[in-house]
Design a protein around this motif. Structure first.
Motif, short mmCIF file in Angstrom:
data_model
loop_
_atom_site.label_atom_id
_atom_site.label_comp_id
_atom_site.label_asym_id
_atom_site.label_seq_id
_atom_site.Cartn_x
_atom_site.Cartn_y
_atom_site.Cartn_z
N VAL A 15 0.77 -1.30 0.02
CA VAL A 15 -0.11 0.07 0.09
C VAL A 15 0.78 1.13 -0.03
CG1 VAL A 15 -0.37 0.28 2.29
CG2 VAL A 15 -2.37 0.86 0.78
N ARG A 16 1.89 1.17 0.57
CA ARG A 16 2.90 2.15 0.42
C ARG A 16 3.52 2.51 -0.87
NH1 ARG A 16 5.10 0.68 6.48
NH2 ARG A 16 3.43 1.65 7.66
N ARG A 17 3.64 1.54 -1.51
CA ARG A 17 4.19 1.54 -2.97
C ARG A 17 3.08 2.09 -3.61
NH1 ARG A 17 5.32 -3.78 -4.76
NH2 ARG A 17 6.21 -4.17 -2.62
N ILE A 18 2.07 2.01 -3.56
CA ILE A 18 0.78 2.74 -4.24
C ILE A 18 0.74 3.86 -3.91
CG2 ILE A 18 -1.70 2.65 -4.27
CD1 ILE A 18 -1.55 -0.67 -3.97
N GLN D 21 -7.73 8.30 -0.29
CA GLN D 21 -8.25 6.93 -0.10
C GLN D 21 -7.18 5.92 0.35
OE1 GLN D 21 -10.30 6.98 -4.01
NE2 GLN D 21 -12.16 6.57 -2.74
N VAL D 22 -6.14 6.17 -0.39
CA VAL D 22 -4.95 5.26 -0.12
C VAL D 22 -4.36 5.44 1.30
CG1 VAL D 22 -2.72 4.61 -1.04
CG2 VAL D 22 -4.35 4.81 -2.59
N GLU D 23 -4.27 6.64 1.70
CA GLU D 23 -3.89 6.88 3.14
C GLU D 23 -4.75 6.34 4.08
OE1 GLU D 23 -1.71 11.12 1.75
OE2 GLU D 23 -3.52 11.20 2.69
N ALA D 24 -5.92 6.24 3.78
CA ALA D 24 -6.83 5.74 4.76
C ALA D 24 -6.77 4.30 4.84
CB ALA D 24 -8.57 6.12 4.28
N LEU D 25 -6.44 3.72 3.61
CA LEU D 25 -6.49 2.19 3.49
C LEU D 25 -5.20 1.87 4.37
CD1 LEU D 25 -6.81 -0.30 2.06
CD2 LEU D 25 -5.83 0.49 -0.11
N GLU D 26 -3.93 2.77 4.27
CA GLU D 26 -2.86 2.32 4.93
C GLU D 26 -3.11 2.56 6.47
OE1 GLU D 26 0.28 4.99 3.65
OE2 GLU D 26 1.88 4.16 5.07
N ARG D 27 -3.96 3.45 6.74
CA ARG D 27 -4.23 3.34 8.31
C ARG D 27 -4.99 2.34 8.70
NH1 ARG D 27 -5.01 8.78 6.96
NH2 ARG D 27 -7.13 8.46 6.81
N SER D 28 -6.11 1.64 7.84
CA SER D 28 -6.72 0.57 8.29
C SER D 28 -5.90 -0.78 8.45
CB SER D 28 -7.78 0.31 6.85
OG SER D 28 -8.71 1.30 7.04
N LEU D 29 -4.79 -0.71 7.48
CA LEU D 29 -4.03 -2.10 7.61
C LEU D 29 -3.13 -1.99 8.76
CD1 LEU D 29 -2.90 -2.38 3.78
CD2 LEU D 29 -4.32 -3.95 5.15
N GLU D 30 -2.75 -0.63 9.10
CA GLU D 30 -1.85 -0.44 10.34
C GLU D 30 -2.51 -0.92 11.59
OE1 GLU D 30 -0.65 3.71 9.74
OE2 GLU D 30 1.22 2.92 8.88
N THR D 31 -3.79 -0.53 11.70
CA THR D 31 -4.68 -0.75 12.85
C THR D 31 -5.53 -1.93 12.62
OG1 THR D 31 -6.46 0.58 11.75
CG2 THR D 31 -4.87 1.89 13.34
N GLU D 32 -5.08 -2.94 11.73
CA GLU D 32 -5.68 -4.19 11.45
C GLU D 32 -7.14 -4.04 11.49
OE1 GLU D 32 -3.44 -7.04 14.12
OE2 GLU D 32 -1.63 -6.09 13.37
N ARG D 33 -7.80 -3.13 10.72
CA ARG D 33 -9.20 -3.46 10.58
C ARG D 33 -9.68 -4.48 10.11
NH1 ARG D 33 -10.94 2.06 11.64
NH2 ARG D 33 -13.04 0.84 11.59
N GLY D 34 -10.80 -4.72 10.09
CA GLY D 34 -11.40 -6.23 9.44
C GLY D 34 -11.09 -6.18 8.08
N CYS D 35 -10.88 -7.54 7.47
CA CYS D 35 -10.72 -7.81 6.08
C CYS D 35 -11.72 -7.05 5.21
CB CYS D 35 -10.70 -9.24 5.82
SG CYS D 35 -9.20 -10.06 5.91
N ALA D 36 -13.00 -7.43 5.65
CA ALA D 36 -14.12 -7.04 4.77
C ALA D 36 -14.13 -5.56 4.50
CB ALA D 36 -15.52 -7.45 5.51
N GLU D 37 -13.73 -4.68 5.40
CA GLU D 37 -13.78 -3.16 5.36
C GLU D 37 -12.65 -2.93 4.48
OE1 GLU D 37 -13.82 -1.44 9.20
OE2 GLU D 37 -13.19 0.63 8.33
N VAL D 38 -11.46 -3.61 4.79
CA VAL D 38 -10.32 -3.34 4.02
C VAL D 38 -10.47 -3.54 2.41
CG1 VAL D 38 -7.90 -4.02 3.40
CG2 VAL D 38 -8.49 -3.65 5.73
N LEU D 39 -11.31 -4.75 2.27
CA LEU D 39 -11.59 -5.17 0.72
C LEU D 39 -12.37 -3.99 0.15
CD1 LEU D 39 -11.83 -8.91 1.19
CD2 LEU D 39 -10.24 -7.76 -0.04
N GLN D 40 -13.38 -3.50 1.01
CA GLN D 40 -14.42 -2.54 0.13
C GLN D 40 -13.61 -1.10 -0.02
OE1 GLN D 40 -17.15 -3.30 -0.63
NE2 GLN D 40 -18.10 -4.68 0.76
#
Lengths: 92, 92, 92, 92
Positions: A15-18, D21-40
């Motif tokens: 995701v950081r690469r993206i 959106q990509v920054e928010a996605l990075e935060r979701s991965l860092e804070t280990e949000r649920g897979c389904a949310e990350v996929l959406q």
């Protein structure tokens, strides 16, 4: 997502690469680079996003659908339904 | 695929509709219909193929990955691996 | 589509190959072949449809948008608008 | 890309929204949000990238392929070829 540390770090690098690719794309638009170059950059971001998508789906399948340690049939079904929902919204 | 009769008949109707769409597309190319019309027909076939893809994936997940009646962890893992392989080749 | 005979015959071979692939897919569903095999067949049809799409788009661009012999700016703009409409419905 | 100021600012807003959106996605991965949310979230980024892609293609078509002011047939053909290359690498 409660996965292994190694998986987490793999997804974070992706995701950081993206993010870096999107920032480069922003600079290209600001400095009015050629359309063809911009289109190739966008295609590259899309490829990277698709790659990330598949990795997260693979993890979801292994952790929340196929994992022998899932506590109940209901939890397993829930994991499957989440995956199917994402596939329906994604593959159109 | 060893699924229910109802699922089988749903998938068969989908694939037969797609065959009809492809035959119509062939006639459009033979009779030299306008490009725009041909492109819309192709986009419709693609949408229908994607819809079929998701239905077959959903069935695969329910029958070969999430099904509580799967005989062993190894079979469940095999079902998961097949799905992940398809996703990798599909989402690019 | 008013293109050359060679282009027409190239597109027709493509669409006939796709029809053959869809017929094979129908037989696989009728005889209940394995999910993984069916999914690979569907992915192949989708790839072939995408290939056909790009060829028809390329022809449209060359014949109805970039062609030096297009009679008027208005016709050229019409060709461009048709293409953009297809892209909008296709790339989602 | 030598387009109008308004088009440039439209594309820049799109790419900045994607960066967010990509920054928010990075935060979701860092804070280990649920897979389904990350996929959406990933599916949303992909949709936004596809939207940007189509806008840049549309601009390219209008400016470098269909534009009545293009100086020569050779330049117009070059614009068409660039577009077809991108379509080939994109639609697979």
């Amino acid at each position: 997502m409660s996965h292994t540390t190694r998986e987490k770090s793999n997804l974070l690098s992706r995701v950081r690469r993206i993010r870096g690719q999107v920032e480069a794309l922003e600079r290209s638009l600001e400095t009015e680079r050629g359309c063809a170059e911009v289109l190739q950059q966008i295609a590259a971001v899309r490829g990277a996003i698709n790659g990330l998508m598949v990795e997260v789906m693979a993890e979801h399948i292994q952790t929340h659908v196929a994992n022998p340690q899932i506590a109940s049939d209901a939890r397993r079904r829930e994991g499957a339904d989440e995956l199917i929902d994402v596939l329906r919204s994604y593959v159109r």
